[in-house]
Motif scaffolding. Structure first.
Motif, mmCIF file in Angstrom:
data_model
loop_
_atom_site.group_PDB
_atom_site.id
_atom_site.type_symbol
_atom_site.label_atom_id
_atom_site.label_comp_id
_atom_site.label_asym_id
_atom_site.label_seq_id
_atom_site.Cartn_x
_atom_site.Cartn_y
_atom_site.Cartn_z
ATOM 1 N N GLU A 190 25.900 43.395 36.245
ATOM 2 C CA GLU A 190 25.375 42.668 35.085
ATOM 3 C C GLU A 190 26.513 42.112 34.235
ATOM 4 O OE1 GLU A 190 22.886 45.422 33.052
ATOM 5 O OE2 GLU A 190 21.317 45.420 34.587
ATOM 6 N N ALA A 191 27.581 42.885 34.092
ATOM 7 C CA ALA A 191 28.711 42.440 33.268
ATOM 8 C C ALA A 191 29.453 41.275 33.914
ATOM 9 C CB ALA A 191 29.671 43.611 33.039
ATOM 10 N N LEU A 192 29.462 41.215 35.251
ATOM 11 C CA LEU A 192 30.213 40.179 35.961
ATOM 12 C C LEU A 192 29.400 38.909 36.200
ATOM 13 C CD1 LEU A 192 31.904 42.375 38.724
ATOM 14 C CD2 LEU A 192 33.057 41.315 36.769
ATOM 15 N N SER A 193 28.076 39.010 36.088
ATOM 16 C CA SER A 193 27.199 37.932 36.564
ATOM 17 C C SER A 193 27.364 36.610 35.832
ATOM 18 C CB SER A 193 25.734 38.383 36.497
ATOM 19 O OG SER A 193 25.496 39.397 37.453
ATOM 20 N N GLU A 194 27.735 36.636 34.575
ATOM 21 C CA GLU A 194 27.890 35.370 33.857
ATOM 22 C C GLU A 194 29.063 34.560 34.394
ATOM 23 O OE1 GLU A 194 28.006 35.436 29.650
ATOM 24 O OE2 GLU A 194 26.203 36.662 29.424
ATOM 25 N N LYS A 195 30.115 35.240 34.772
ATOM 26 C CA LYS A 195 31.341 34.558 35.199
ATOM 27 C C LYS A 195 31.431 34.395 36.706
ATOM 28 C CE LYS A 195 36.371 34.845 34.545
ATOM 29 N NZ LYS A 195 37.463 35.623 33.908
ATOM 30 N N TYR A 196 30.862 35.343 37.451
ATOM 31 C CA TYR A 196 31.009 35.355 38.906
ATOM 32 C C TYR A 196 29.645 35.362 39.596
ATOM 33 C CZ TYR A 196 35.739 36.976 37.719
ATOM 34 O OH TYR A 196 37.005 37.091 37.190
ATOM 35 N N ALA A 197 29.631 34.926 40.852
ATOM 36 C CA ALA A 197 28.487 35.167 41.729
ATOM 37 C C ALA A 197 28.743 36.512 42.394
ATOM 38 C CB ALA A 197 28.367 34.064 42.771
ATOM 39 N N VAL A 198 27.855 37.454 42.151
ATOM 40 C CA VAL A 198 28.083 38.831 42.588
ATOM 41 C C VAL A 198 27.145 39.177 43.736
ATOM 42 C CG1 VAL A 198 28.170 41.248 41.904
ATOM 43 C CG2 VAL A 198 28.770 39.466 40.251
ATOM 44 N N ILE A 199 27.713 39.541 44.867
ATOM 45 C CA ILE A 199 26.937 40.049 45.995
ATOM 46 C C ILE A 199 26.970 41.568 45.912
ATOM 47 C CG2 ILE A 199 26.708 40.121 48.504
ATOM 48 C CD1 ILE A 199 28.336 37.516 48.596
ATOM 49 N N LYS A 244 30.722 29.286 41.714
ATOM 50 C CA LYS A 244 31.438 30.367 41.040
ATOM 51 C C LYS A 244 32.295 31.133 42.042
ATOM 52 C CE LYS A 244 27.901 31.418 37.513
ATOM 53 N NZ LYS A 244 27.015 32.489 36.977
ATOM 54 N N LYS A 245 33.304 31.791 41.531
ATOM 55 C CA LYS A 245 34.069 32.711 42.371
ATOM 56 C C LYS A 245 33.157 33.874 42.770
ATOM 57 C CE LYS A 245 38.594 31.644 40.351
ATOM 58 N NZ LYS A 245 39.791 32.177 39.644
ATOM 59 N N ILE A 246 33.420 34.416 43.955
ATOM 60 C CA ILE A 246 32.533 35.434 44.529
ATOM 61 C C ILE A 246 33.151 36.823 44.414
ATOM 62 C CG2 ILE A 246 31.249 36.153 46.572
ATOM 63 C CD1 ILE A 246 30.405 33.431 45.623
ATOM 64 N N VAL A 247 32.344 37.772 43.956
ATOM 65 C CA VAL A 247 32.723 39.180 43.958
ATOM 66 C C VAL A 247 31.782 39.908 44.910
ATOM 67 C CG1 VAL A 247 32.920 41.298 42.606
ATOM 68 C CG2 VAL A 247 33.591 39.118 41.596
ATOM 69 N N LEU A 248 32.362 40.638 45.854
ATOM 70 C CA LEU A 248 31.570 41.375 46.838
ATOM 71 C C LEU A 248 31.611 42.866 46.525
ATOM 72 C CD1 LEU A 248 30.005 41.583 49.534
ATOM 73 C CD2 LEU A 248 32.232 41.671 50.700
ATOM 74 N N LEU A 249 30.438 43.466 46.302
ATOM 75 C CA LEU A 249 30.310 44.912 46.075
ATOM 76 C C LEU A 249 29.562 45.507 47.255
ATOM 77 C CD1 LEU A 249 28.952 44.972 42.377
ATOM 78 C CD2 LEU A 249 31.308 44.765 43.124
ATOM 79 N N ILE A 250 30.114 46.536 47.867
ATOM 80 C CA ILE A 250 29.421 47.230 48.954
ATOM 81 C C ILE A 250 29.352 48.706 48.609
ATOM 82 C CG2 ILE A 250 29.319 47.716 51.415
ATOM 83 C CD1 ILE A 250 31.035 45.303 51.941
#
Length: 513
Positions: free
Chosen positions: A57-66, A132-138
């Motif tokens: 939630e904190a990253l979603s405004e700036k990044y596309a979060v997977i 947006k830049k992508i952040v990948l969380l697994i």
């Protein structure tokens, strides 16, 4: 709908009372902004999934979060390189289909790879086309970390990270893996099977040093939220400190104590209620406790260190290359350069398990057959009589034993002796002090009264006097006037004795056996 304290699965702000972890999230966001790849490896039920959800939630405004997980996707995803490469983008897309439709569609567009080379190219094209830049969380990477295909996928991410750092490729802004094990320690044969040189597929990962345990102030933030919603008045700071004392901030245990007080103890928030909650939790069987015992039994190094800490009262210095497994599983922690059991609840759990497992259990049966009311007067414990009877018992049964026996078994025998006497009306917890001179304090809670019993091995008259002074100072801190000193003396020429002494205006009943 009234919020609750949650001990199962994901914590959601609108449904559950939650600790304010904004400081921790801010530290993690900084790592993402700096383009770090890292692993959040913490023990079971340590709040990893909830932290990832708040982080997303904190990253979603700036990044596309997977925000994805390979748990539940089936083992056949990892059967072959082609099968994995064909399905991995679809797996990522499914995890965000309701939260980010644009990125969901873009992932499906590039879900055409047949090998890792094509998958690498697909990641590049996907990243370039994304707005947006992508952040990948697994999450739950432990489910896959022993799989060669998954480790090869990490190797692809590693190579792309290195190439992007040299301005030769484009890849994810940040990759975050969450699990119990630190993936950096895993090894993979990076060439063909005949080449036995191994390398880590995740050796580019930055150290993750964010403290995910809760301090007393953070526990207080959850209690303030509860107090605000319920209107129930209590000393938030004092209760938060008490909860932290027992849990050392282990997230599951913090929430379990709060849930027990709120739902089973009439929402009465006092020091006594925290004691009662701890006692109730220790009488429960849960997966966390099962994991603690299982990991001790399955690892000889962990078992050996646990015995040294709890039975011998040893002082063990922390070293970064030692005790890794015990720390990884949450059994140990580094306390100012010393290895200690993570929290008091785990200590009592392990003491109880040791007692039940060993032949000392026979002692409990024997005591329970006696008239136990001889140890109480006016519903309070007669600790003087308990110690004298214990002295007689030890003299009859174990007077020929040596120092090694007392060091390894004496404390456990005393705790086993106490258990049937307390018999559901009270409980004890162990308060290791400085571990100096192999001291150990047992704090007994019975009928709202607190009794402090210091256990130590005889180490000469000089250290005996020092032990008295230390106990007197501890009684002063606890605001208690009477204390008890139980000394295991392995010197066969020493006769058993007992006496009352006064030290620094504190009365001590001293038993030497």
């Amino acid at each position: 709908m009234k919020k609750k304290f949650n001990i199962t699965g994901l914590c959601v702000k609108d449904k559950h009372y939650m600790v304010d972890i904004s400081d921790k999230i801010e530290q993690i966001v900084t790592m993402v902004d700096e383009g770090e790849y890292f692993t959040i490896n913490r023990p079971r039920q340590f709040g990893k999934t909830t932290t990832l959800n708040v982080l997303r939630e904190a990253l979603s405004e700036k990044y596309a979060v997977i925000d994805s997980s390979f748990e539940g996707v089936g083992d056949n995803l990892f059967d072959t390189e082609e099968g994995f490469c064909k399905r991995v983008f679809k797996t990522f897309a499914d995890s965000i289909r309701f939260t980010d439709k644009e990125t969901h569609q873009l992932l499906l567009k590039y879900n055409t790879s047949k090998n890792f080379g094509e998958l690498s190219d697909a990641i590049t094209e996907f990243v370039l086309e994304s707005r947006k830049k992508i952040v990948l969380l697994i999450d739950e990477v432990d489910k896959s970390s022993n799989n060669r295909i998954f480790l090869q996928f990490l190797g692809v991410l590693r190579n792309k990270y290195l190439s992007a750092s040299a301005n030769k490729d484009f890849t994810f802004q940040s990759v975050i893996l969450a699990g119990v094990h630190d993936v950096r320690t895993l090894k993979l044969a990076m060439r063909d099977e005949s080449d036995k040189r191994f390398n880590s597929p995740w050796n580019i990962a930055a150290k993750f040093e964010v403290d995910m345990s809760f301090n007393a102030h953070e526990i207080g933030s959850m209690l303030l939220d509860y107090q605000s919603e319920t209107g129930i008045g209590f000393d938030v700071n004092a209760i938060a400190e008490q909860i932290h004392m027992f849990t050392s901030g282990y997230p599951y245990l913090v929430s379990d104590i709060c849930k027990t007080v709120d739902e089973k103890l009439g929402a009465v928030w006092t020091e006594e209620s925290i004691y009662m909650a701890v006692k109730a939790i220790l009488n429960e069987k849960n997966t966390l406790f099962e994991d603690v015992i299982k990991n001790i039994e399955n690892n000889e190094d962990i078992k050996s260190v646990t015995n040294e800490l709890l039975l011998s009262g040893s002082h063990i210095s922390f070293h970064p290359f030692s005790y890794e497994a015990g720390i990884m599983y949450g059994i140990f922690r580094n306390d100012k350069g010393k290895v200690v059991i993570h929290n008091k609840i785990f200590e009592e759990l392990i003491y109880g398990y040791m007692t039940e497992k060993s032949n000392i259990r026979k002692l409990q049966v024997r005591i329970s057959e006696n008239e136990l009311n001889q140890f109480t007067k006016a519903d309070d414990l007669d600790m003087e009589r308990i110690l004298l009877k214990f002295q007689d018992f030890m003299y009859e049964e174990y007077r020929s034993e040596d120092e090694k026996f007392y060091e390894s078994q004496g404390r456990l025998i005393f705790l086993a002796y106490l258990k049937p006497i307390l018999n559901g009306k009270g409980f004890y917890f162990v308060e290791p002090q400085t571990r100096e001179n192999r001291r150990l304090d047992v704090v007994v809670i019975y009928n709202k009264h607190k009794y402090i019993v210091e256990l130590k091995l005889w180490n000469g008259e000089k250290y005996h006097e020092k032990g008295r002074e230390q106990l007197a100072r501890y009684l002063h801190i606890q605001n208690i006037d009477i204390g008890y000193l139980l000394v295991f003396n392995f010197n066969k020429s020493k006769e058993k004795s007992s006496d009352w002494v006064t030290v620094e205006d504190k009365k001590l009943f001293e038993v030497i056996l």
